[in-house]
Structures are given as C-alpha cells and as structure tokens.
Design a protein around this motif. Structure first.
Motif, PDB file in Angstrom:
ATOM      1  N   VAL A 161       0.837  -1.192   0.000  1.00 19.45           N
ATOM      2  CA  VAL A 161       0.000   0.000   0.000  1.00 19.45           C
ATOM      3  C   VAL A 161       0.879   1.253   0.000  1.00 19.45           C
ATOM      4  CG1 VAL A 161      -1.570   1.325   1.445  1.00 19.45           C
ATOM      5  CG2 VAL A 161      -1.948  -1.122   1.116  1.00 19.45           C
TER       6      VAL A 161
ATOM      7  N   ARG B 241       2.148   2.078  -3.421  1.00 20.35           N
ATOM      8  CA  ARG B 241       1.121   2.724  -4.240  1.00 20.35           C
ATOM      9  C   ARG B 241       0.999   4.198  -3.899  1.00 20.35           C
ATOM     10  NH1 ARG B 241      -2.701  -0.541  -6.819  1.00 20.35           N
ATOM     11  NH2 ARG B 241      -1.344  -2.013  -7.874  1.00 20.35           N
ATOM     12  N   ARG B 242       1.111   4.481  -2.607  1.00 24.50           N
ATOM     13  CA  ARG B 242       0.966   5.876  -2.176  1.00 24.50           C
ATOM     14  C   ARG B 242       2.126   6.724  -2.681  1.00 24.50           C
ATOM     15  NH1 ARG B 242      -1.082   4.147   3.721  1.00 24.50           N
ATOM     16  NH2 ARG B 242      -3.292   3.965   3.177  1.00 24.50           N
TER      17      ARG B 242
ATOM     18  N   ALA C 259       1.383   7.405  -6.275  1.00 25.55           N
ATOM     19  CA  ALA C 259       0.217   8.285  -6.410  1.00 25.55           C
ATOM     20  C   ALA C 259       0.583   9.724  -6.049  1.00 25.55           C
ATOM     21  CB  ALA C 259      -0.918   7.789  -5.520  1.00 25.55           C
TER      22      ALA C 259
ATOM     23  N   ASN D 295      -0.112  12.461  -9.155  1.00 30.96           N
ATOM     24  CA  ASN D 295      -1.031  13.602  -9.045  1.00 30.96           C
ATOM     25  C   ASN D 295      -1.419  13.753  -7.581  1.00 30.96           C
ATOM     26  OD1 ASN D 295      -3.081  15.449  -9.018  1.00 30.96           O
ATOM     27  ND2 ASN D 295      -4.223  14.548 -10.713  1.00 30.96           N
TER      28      ASN D 295
ATOM     29  N   SER E 201      -5.135  14.562  -6.652  1.00 28.19           N
ATOM     30  CA  SER E 201      -6.041  13.426  -6.763  1.00 28.19           C
ATOM     31  C   SER E 201      -5.779  12.431  -5.633  1.00 28.19           C
ATOM     32  CB  SER E 201      -5.847  12.755  -8.127  1.00 28.19           C
ATOM     33  OG  SER E 201      -6.516  11.530  -8.156  1.00 28.19           O
TER      34      SER E 201
ATOM     35  N   LEU F  44      -7.224  13.739  -2.369  1.00 31.29           N
ATOM     36  CA  LEU F  44      -8.679  13.632  -2.334  1.00 31.29           C
ATOM     37  C   LEU F  44      -9.150  12.185  -2.336  1.00 31.29           C
ATOM     38  CD1 LEU F  44      -9.582  16.548  -4.750  1.00 31.29           C
ATOM     39  CD2 LEU F  44     -10.043  16.457  -2.306  1.00 31.29           C
ATOM     40  N   SER F  45      -8.235  11.265  -2.612  1.00 30.98           N
ATOM     41  CA  SER F  45      -8.582   9.841  -2.532  1.00 30.98           C
ATOM     42  C   SER F  45      -8.169   9.251  -1.190  1.00 30.98           C
ATOM     43  CB  SER F  45      -7.910   9.063  -3.661  1.00 30.98           C
ATOM     44  OG  SER F  45      -8.275   9.586  -4.909  1.00 30.98           O
ATOM     45  N   GLY F  46      -7.795  10.114  -0.269  1.00 30.47           N
ATOM     46  CA  GLY F  46      -7.518   9.643   1.081  1.00 30.47           C
ATOM     47  C   GLY F  46      -6.071   9.308   1.373  1.00 30.47           C
ATOM     48  N   VAL F  47      -5.157   9.678   0.484  1.00 28.93           N
ATOM     49  CA  VAL F  47      -3.743   9.422   0.758  1.00 28.93           C
ATOM     50  C   VAL F  47      -3.195  10.569   1.600  1.00 28.93           C
ATOM     51  CG1 VAL F  47      -1.459   9.190  -0.288  1.00 28.93           C
ATOM     52  CG2 VAL F  47      -3.446   8.148  -1.384  1.00 28.93           C
TER      53      VAL F  47
ATOM     54  N   PHE G  40     -16.390  11.987  -2.847  1.00 31.38           N
ATOM     55  CA  PHE G  40     -16.403  13.297  -3.485  1.00 31.38           C
ATOM     56  C   PHE G  40     -15.845  13.195  -4.903  1.00 31.38           C
ATOM     57  CE2 PHE G  40     -14.495  17.866  -3.277  1.00 31.38           C
ATOM     58  CZ  PHE G  40     -15.546  18.348  -4.035  1.00 31.38           C
TER      59      PHE G  40
ATOM     60  N   GLY H   6      -9.402  14.603 -10.138  1.00 29.34           N
ATOM     61  CA  GLY H   6     -10.124  13.335 -10.066  1.00 29.34           C
ATOM     62  C   GLY H   6      -9.261  12.127 -10.364  1.00 29.34           C
ATOM     63  N   LEU H   7      -8.335  12.302 -11.303  1.00 25.34           N
ATOM     64  CA  LEU H   7      -7.608  11.128 -11.778  1.00 25.34           C
ATOM     65  C   LEU H   7      -6.114  11.360 -11.769  1.00 25.34           C
ATOM     66  CD1 LEU H   7      -9.654  10.155 -14.952  1.00 25.34           C
ATOM     67  CD2 LEU H   7      -9.487   8.840 -12.859  1.00 25.34           C
TER      68      LEU H   7
ATOM     69  N   MET I   4      -6.726   0.654 -13.159  1.00 28.47           N
ATOM     70  CA  MET I   4      -6.574  -0.111 -11.919  1.00 28.47           C
ATOM     71  C   MET I   4      -5.997   0.758 -10.814  1.00 28.47           C
ATOM     72  SD  MET I   4      -5.266  -3.749 -11.063  1.00 28.47           S
ATOM     73  CE  MET I   4      -3.761  -4.046 -11.889  1.00 28.47           C
ATOM     74  N   LYS I   5      -4.896   1.447 -11.098  1.00 31.29           N
ATOM     75  CA  LYS I   5      -4.258   2.236 -10.047  1.00 31.29           C
ATOM     76  C   LYS I   5      -5.190   3.340  -9.573  1.00 31.29           C
ATOM     77  CE  LYS I   5       0.500   1.125 -10.613  1.00 31.29           C
ATOM     78  NZ  LYS I   5       1.786   1.416 -11.215  1.00 31.29           N
ATOM     79  N   ASN I   6      -5.977   3.881 -10.488  1.00 31.57           N
ATOM     80  CA  ASN I   6      -6.876   4.956 -10.109  1.00 31.57           C
ATOM     81  C   ASN I   6      -8.024   4.478  -9.225  1.00 31.57           C
ATOM     82  OD1 ASN I   6      -6.476   7.823 -11.171  1.00 31.57           O
ATOM     83  ND2 ASN I   6      -5.771   6.547 -12.867  1.00 31.57           N
TER      84      ASN I   6
ATOM     85  N   ILE J  71      -6.546   3.444  -5.623  1.00 27.32           N
ATOM     86  CA  ILE J  71      -5.933   4.399  -4.694  1.00 27.32           C
ATOM     87  C   ILE J  71      -6.901   4.826  -3.586  1.00 27.32           C
ATOM     88  CG2 ILE J  71      -6.415   6.500  -6.053  1.00 27.32           C
ATOM     89  CD1 ILE J  71      -3.170   5.710  -4.151  1.00 27.32           C
ATOM     90  N   ALA J  72      -8.191   4.823  -3.874  1.00 30.20           N
ATOM     91  CA  ALA J  72      -9.146   5.195  -2.827  1.00 30.20           C
ATOM     92  C   ALA J  72      -9.624   3.963  -2.050  1.00 30.20           C
ATOM     93  CB  ALA J  72     -10.346   5.919  -3.434  1.00 30.20           C
TER      94      ALA J  72
ATOM     95  N   LEU K 245      -7.399   1.277  -0.966  1.00 28.46           N
ATOM     96  CA  LEU K 245      -6.220   0.484  -0.611  1.00 28.46           C
ATOM     97  C   LEU K 245      -6.490  -0.437   0.574  1.00 28.46           C
ATOM     98  CD1 LEU K 245      -3.419   3.153  -1.171  1.00 28.46           C
ATOM     99  CD2 LEU K 245      -3.856   1.107  -2.523  1.00 28.46           C
TER     100      LEU K 245
ATOM    101  N   LYS L  93     -14.201   4.372  -8.711  1.00 28.38           N
ATOM    102  CA  LYS L  93     -13.317   4.515  -7.568  1.00 28.38           C
ATOM    103  C   LYS L  93     -14.108   4.849  -6.308  1.00 28.38           C
ATOM    104  CE  LYS L  93     -10.489   8.558  -6.913  1.00 28.38           C
ATOM    105  NZ  LYS L  93      -9.396   9.358  -7.467  1.00 28.38           N
ATOM    106  N   TRP L  94     -15.078   5.740  -6.448  1.00 29.94           N
ATOM    107  CA  TRP L  94     -15.824   6.163  -5.261  1.00 29.94           C
ATOM    108  C   TRP L  94     -16.926   5.187  -4.882  1.00 29.94           C
ATOM    109  CZ3 TRP L  94     -13.763   9.147  -1.955  1.00 29.94           C
ATOM    110  CH2 TRP L  94     -12.768  10.022  -2.384  1.00 29.94           C
TER     111      TRP L  94
END
Lengths: 311, 496
Positions: free
Chosen positions: A185, A188-189, A192, A196, A199, A202-205, B330, B339-340, B347-349, B352-353, B355, B406-407
C-alpha cells in the motif's frame, strides 16, 4: 501494433541494453575488466551509490529530490565514528547512525511538507547545514581511532561465501524495495503522490506522511552507505560523500524514473547504478583520464534521457 | 470567408480518427460543429488550422485549395483557433498577452508600450469589454481571459474564429456577453465555428450545424430545420430516448446533515439535509461558493466552522481521509487535475481510494484488486482494453466512469458530485445518470452540484440554490423550474 510493442519493449529495456553493450565492449578491449574479481569489486564499489540511489528513487517518485544525501552520509558517519571512538558498543553506534540518518532525512521532509519549501531548496539547505555541522563537529579533522571491532570491519570488508557484505546489502535492499514499491500500500501511495498529489489527497492518501517517509528512507540509506564507507576506510572524513547526490540522481535518471515523479522503477535505478559503476571502473582500467570520464558519463546520461523522452 | 473541407482522412498510428470528414462554412455565419467526444471535431479543426496535416482530402478557402503548414499560416489567412484550454500567460499583463509575438517596437527594437496599450484599449473597446490592458492576466476571470483571446483574434483581423467549448468555464452572465460579442462579430461578416456540447446554447446562437460521428461527416442542417432529438440521433446514431432516466429510488430517513457551516469570505450559514436515496441538486452561478461548500464538507478547506452529521452522529472531517472514513465520497469538478492520475492505469486509479480493501497488513492482494477493478469495469461499462488501460487514453465519459467506480467501491453513505457530466458526451451522460440513479436506489444520499440547469432539473428530488455563499432557497421538485432557479441564483425573490 506488434512492431510498436516491440519498440516499447526495447525502449523499456534501453538502459539494460546499454549496460550490456558497455560490459561487452569494455570486456573485449580489456582482459583485466572481464574477471570475476573485477566484477565483484565493481559491484562492491557500486553498492554505496546503489543504496543512496535506491533511497533517492523513493524521493524522486514522490516528485521531490534529495540533495542532502552526501551531507547526511558525512554527518551520520562522523557521529557513529565519534560514538565508537568514545567506547560505545559498535552495534549500538551503528544502529544509532541509521536512526540519526533517518532523522536527518525527516528534517528535510518536514521542511518540505510543513514548511512548504520546494524540495530542491529544502534539501539544498539541509545539504549545506549538515555539511557545515560535520565540519564543526569534526573540527575539520578525521576521526580514526575506531578500535578493532569485527562488526565494523564486517560491514565493509567482510564477505559471506565469497560475496562481499556490501554487495549482499545492496542486493537485499534492492529486493526489499522492489517488494515495497510493487506490492505494498505504501508503494502505491508513493507513486500516487508523485503522479497527481491532488487526486491522491482527495482519494484519502496522506501526502505529507508519504513524503516524510520517502525522505526518511533516503536519509537512512545515506547513513547505511556511510557505514560501509566508514568500515572500508577505517576512519570518518569531514568531506566524505560530497557530490554523491549527483551520482545517485544520475543513476535514477538513467534508470528511466521521471524527474516529475509518479513513474519509474527500482530495477531501473539498479541498472543505472551499474552503468555508472561500469563506466567508472571500465574507464579507469582503460586508463582514461578522470577529466574525460566525467564527460563520457554526462554523454551517456544525455543519451539515456533522450531515448527515454521519445516514449 | 468561405471554407470547404472535403473527404478528409486522418490516422494517428493505426487509429483512423477522421474518415471522409467534411465541413462547409459560409460568410458571416455561426456554424456549430457537434458530435460526441472522439467524433473528430477538434482534429478536423486542427487540420484546418495547420496543427495537423491531413492524410487525404481537400481544403478550399475562398475558392483556392490550401494546406496550412502551421497555425501561424492559418492565422495569416485569417483563421484563428481559440482552444478550450486558453492559451494565455498568467504572469503577464493583458496587453503583453495581446501583443505576444507581434510586439510594436521602435527603430531600436525596444517595445513601444504606449502604442501597444492604446492599440489594446482600442480593440477591447471594439469588443465592448471593460478591461484595463495593464491588468495582470491571472487577476481576470476565465470569462474575461476568453475575451482577451477573442480580442487577440480581432487584432489580426480574423475572418473565421473557431471556438472550442468556449462556455465550459463561463458564468451565465459571461456567456450572455460572449453570445452578444459573437452576434456582433457575425454582423461584421466574421464567421464563427462553434464547438459545444451544450445543445441549448447551439439552438440559441447558431445558424447552421454540422454533425460528425466516429470521424465521419453525417449531415449539415440549418438550425431551423432540426431539433434536439434529431440532432442527438445524428450524433449517436440511435435514439437515446428520454435524456434523463426515470427515477424511482425510495427516499428514506435523513442520512446527512450540515449545520451552520461558515467560512469567512466564502460562505456562511449553510444548513441542509439529505435523505437516503435522495438526489439533492445544487444550483447557482459560477463562483457562488458551491464547490467550496462541498470541499469544506469533505475536509479540504481551511477555516471552516459548523457541524456535520451522518445518521444523526456528529462527525469531524479534518481532511479528506476523515471524510472517507466517515462514509463520504467526493467526485470533483476537475477530473483531470483532481479526479484522476491521468498517466496511470484504470486499476491504479480505482485502487488508490480503496487500498484498505485490497490489502492485508499493508501488502496488496493482487487477486482481490484485479477482481475489484474488473468488476467495476464491467458494472459501469467502461470502454477499455482492460484494467491496465491508461486513463488519458480514455474518452471523457469513460474517464468519469473510472472516477465513479473509484468512489462507488468505497461504499459511501453520502456521495458528492461536482459537475458530474462536464466534458462528457451525450451517450455517456445518460450512462452516468443511470449510475447516479442506481446508487440512489441502494440508499446512498447524493448531492449533485451542476451548472447545467436541465441536468439539475432532470435528476434532482430537491434543488438547493446558492448565491454569494448563502442558500437562497431549497426548491421541492414541484416548484423547481429554470425560472425559479435563476431567480434565486441571481438574487431575486420568488412570488408565492
């Protein structure tokens, strides 16, 4: 389509092909180069830059850069040498050096995440300050009364089944980092964050934590490389490791990792490290003057980076 | 200026983007160029203006066959392309931007600032916009920046101006101003090629319309000879039926509540509730503070006071991580920058939310991840080669589906959508509406911010209108219509 895939594949392996070509060419010219002994010493020489470059890869993948590694190496090594000279058990001193190196990396990380400094500027600051601190601490003189510890000698000069310990460390960290970046994990972070950060955030990282960890790893690797040097040299020098950041960054770039972060691989860095080592070693054996060596290195990096850009 | 493009073919690699595409432009007309994303509109215009070269076909301008080698040549001929991503330098002033590359200099090669300023002022006056030429570009609104781009086109005496999605980032008022300017230009004999996804605008503004589909020329019609349904049919090659699918989610208990949300200078006294299965539309002009309120809910905004409740329990979202843990998702308005991770795989996108879901003790479980992503691709009909397909090689609609996937996989109780169909073509829009309805049907509370009034009206159970950082009204479905929303959004009062 197939053609395109093949081209991509070749470009992916570009650095590896360059490495093999270099080895073949230099081997043909020089019998001295193509001996097992020389290859082992080549690997051992590359382990220092290799460890630093592996740490650097984490930082660059997050979109940062760490110029402070050479200074971190010097200061943590100086402290370790002082501890040992003052009679601290060698194992403890080594452990402390690694922790201190990690801490120095964290300081850069804090400047970047909490202080909102550009990574280049932040680590330029830590690079300068840590180098100065090393000079002050050592009063400009080497520390060399390190006693006769087996452990200390083992790190840099020992070997297991004929393989030098630095090489074993180099390979072990290589495998460990591949695992971390590809399979965890945290890996990946890291990607990421560099790909970006908005992004990712906002995806919780937790961007800050991820960056801090990257700089901590870089610091720790610098300290580990410093310990190998300390062991091999038998003394700590105030100018130890200066300029090492550049070789490490060069290796990462050669390995195809994007300086903007988000893209790259540890094995690329591994190949990059070996290219630099083969160049250094080969050009030495061929008797090329060190002035020319730098020019050749620069040209090789240029070619590698240009071929990378075509993708 | 008359332009005729015939039998244009263009391929990138093996990928045929244009197949026998064509276009006919007359003097002084506003001509819409429509088609789904990927239909080849931009490519066709880039061929016209010399950004790309055509593989086959003819381009005839005023009776002469031409082939511009670069945009500069096209500009010299009087054809200017205003791209969707504006081509402005933010750190420079308006006049510096306007004269970039064509500075007026004295005989020593030194810039003659005074002449440039006067000239800039003249052009801006001609456009009827009140902007000081020495203002720095980044101080202007997007709408004003667009005016500067148009002014640049006027400066070189353009005969044809191509505008790609010019209103995408404009407020209602700015759009009005833009339309007026376009009409004035038409009076003066300038032709406009207008690329847009917004059907309402096309019918309001344009004289004729050309439809492209999958790189092929479909038809050119006078605007009076066609209507929305006809157009959509031509664009997607089939009827899509109702634009907004029927909603039949059961609306349950209050899931989500915001109380007394304040952020000095941005918004104040924001309080509202959303129920399970409900879609709360959020309308308002650009800059009214809608996005900021959503960001504040999601913990991505500093200096916010107020309370948030989920299922009656107060929660605190200090950052997006907290918000996610508390069951909020969100989907941001800016897919590309927020967003991306565009250069990474689907897959990675998606992962990531999620994990936590696809790992054990910090180690990724490849199989779980694969399954999760493959399922999402299937479920949402994402058109791709597979999980490793890079997101920047997907169409806008499919990119947006990746963001949804993703969300959705985070199993949110509340999902905030900020402009969920921006830059998405009509076919994919309907897919997204279906996704939203399906989510609502499973009991997710949905907050949907949108600048497209028909979309808000077609999708929402209630509509909250925001003006200058305040809620000016929450309309139930029966009272929701364009007029009422615009009245509230512009500061008017509703007559009971």
């Amino acid at each position: 389509m197939n053609n395109k895939k093949l081209i991509n594949y070749v470009q992916d392996l570009g650095a590896l092909i360059a490495l093999i070509l270099l080895i073949v060419v230099i081997s043909i010219i020089s019998p001295e180069f193509r001996t097992v002994g020389n290859f082992l010493s080549l690997l051992r020489q590359s382990s220092i830059n290799g460890l630093i470059a592996f740490g650097m890869t984490f930082v660059i993948l997050t979109g940062g850069i760490d110029l402070s590694v050479g200074s971190v190496l010097a200061l943590s090594t100086a402290l370790c040498a002082k501890f040992i000279a003052n009679g601290m058990p060698v194992g403890l001193a080594i452990l402390l050096a690694l922790i201190i190196g990690t801490g120095f990396g964290l300081i850069s990380g804090v400047l970047i995440t909490k202080g909102r400094l550009q990574p280049f500027i932040a680590t330029l600051i830590t690079m300068t300050v840590f180098r100065g601190a090393t000079m002050i601490f050592m009063d400009g003189k080497p520390i060399s009364n390190l006693g006769d510890s087996f452990l200390l000698k083992f790190i840099g000069k020992g070997s297991i089944f004929g393989i030098p310990v630095p090489v074993i460390l180099f390979i072990a960290i290589f495998v460990l980092f591949i695992f971390i970046l590809e399979k965890t994990v945290f890996g990946r972070r890291i990607y990421a964050t560099g790909s970006n950060w908005k992004s990712a955030k906002l995806s919780g990282v937790n961007i800050d934590k991820t960056k801090l960890a990257a700089y901590a790893i870089s610091g720790c690797m610098a300290a580990l490389a410093g310990l190998i040097l300390l062991s091999r040299l038998g003394s700590a020098q105030p100018t130890l490791g200066s300029g090492y950041e550049l070789d490490a960054i060069a290796a990462v770039a050669l390995g195809g990792t994007s300086m903007n972060g988000g893209r790259g691989r540890i094995w690329g860095t591994f190949v990059g490290v070996l290219i630099i080592a083969v160049l250094n070693n080969g050009l030495n054996i061929l008797g090329v003057s060190s002035y020319y060596q730098d020019v050749v290195k620069g040209v090789v990096i240029l070619i590698a980076v240009l071929s990378d850009r075509k993708r | 200026m008359q332009i005729e493009m015939r039998g244009i073919n263009k391929a990138f690699g093996g990928n045929k983007v244009l197949k026998n595409a064509g276009f006919l432009l007359d003097n002084g007309e506003v001509h819409a160029l429509v088609g789904e994303n990927g239909a080849g509109k931009s490519t066709l215009m880039k061929i016209l203006t010399g950004v790309y070269t055509r593989d086959e076909g003819t381009v005839i301008v005023d009776g002469k066959e031409v082939c511009y080698k670069n945009p500069k040549e096209a500009e010299n001929a009087g054809i200017v392309f205003i791209h969707q991503e504006l081509n402005v330098l933010f750190d420079l002033t308006v006049e510096e931007n306007m004269f970039m590359g064509k500075e007026i200099t004295n005989k020593f090669g030194v810039c003659d600032k005074k002449s440039m300023r006067d000239e800039a002022k003249k052009v801006l006056d001609r456009l009827g916009v009140n902007i000081n030429p020495s203002t720095r570009m980044d101080r202007l609104s997007v709408g004003q920046q667009q005016m500067i781009e148009i002014a640049k086109a006027l400066m070189i005496d353009a005969k044809v101006i191509i505008m790609d999605e010019p209103t995408a980032a404009l407020t209602q008022n700015e759009t009005k101003v833009l339309f007026q300017i376009i009409r004035n230009l038409r009076e003066k004999g300038v032709s406009i090629i207008y690329i847009s996804h917004r059907m309402e605008e096309i019918f309001e503004l344009c004289d004729s319309i050309t439809v492209l589909r999958d790189g092929e020329y479909i038809a050119t019609k006078k605007i009076t000879d066609t209507d929305m349904n006809d157009l959509v049919k031509m664009m997607i090659g089939r009827e899509i039926g109702e634009r907004y699918p029927e909603r039949n989610a059961k609306i349950g208990a209050v899931v989500f509540e915001v109380k007394d949300f304040n952020c000095p200078g941005v918004f104040n006294n924001i309080s509202f509730q959303v129920r399970a299965g409900e879609v709360l539309g959020v309308s308002g002009l650009m800059g009214a503070g809608r996005t900021e309120i959503m960001k504040a809910i999601f913990g991505d905004m500093p200096n916010v006071t107020g309370k948030v409740f989920i299922d009656g329990m107060e929660i605190v979202n200090k950052n997006p991580r907290d918000a996610m843990k508390n069951g909020i998702g969100f989907i941001t308005e800016d897919r590309k920058s927020e967003g991306l991770m565009l250069e990474d795989s689907i897959m990675k996108n998606i992962s990531i939310a999620n994990l936590g879901r696809i790992s054990k003790n910090g180690v990724l479980m490849k199989k779980t991840e694969d399954d999760l992503v493959k399922e999402a691709i299937e479920e949402l009909h994402i058109k791709c080669f597979g999980p490793s397909h890079e997101c920047n090689k997907l169409s806008g609609g499919n990119q947006q589906k990746v963001v949804f996937a993703k969300w959705i996989d985070t199993d949110p109780k509340v999902l905030i959508l900020d402009e969920p169909t921006r830059g998405v073509d009509i076919g994919a829009k309907k897919d997204i509406y279906n996704i939203i309805n399906k989510l609502a049907a499973t009991g997710v509370a949905i907050i949907m911010v949108s600048s497209e009034l028909p979309e808000v009206l077609g999708m929402s159970d209630r509509i909250m209108v925001v003006r200058e950082g305040k809620i000016t009204g929450i309309l139930p479905k029966e009272k929701a219509n364009q007029e009422n929303i615009m009245t509230l959004a512009t500061g008017g009062k509703l007559n009971e």
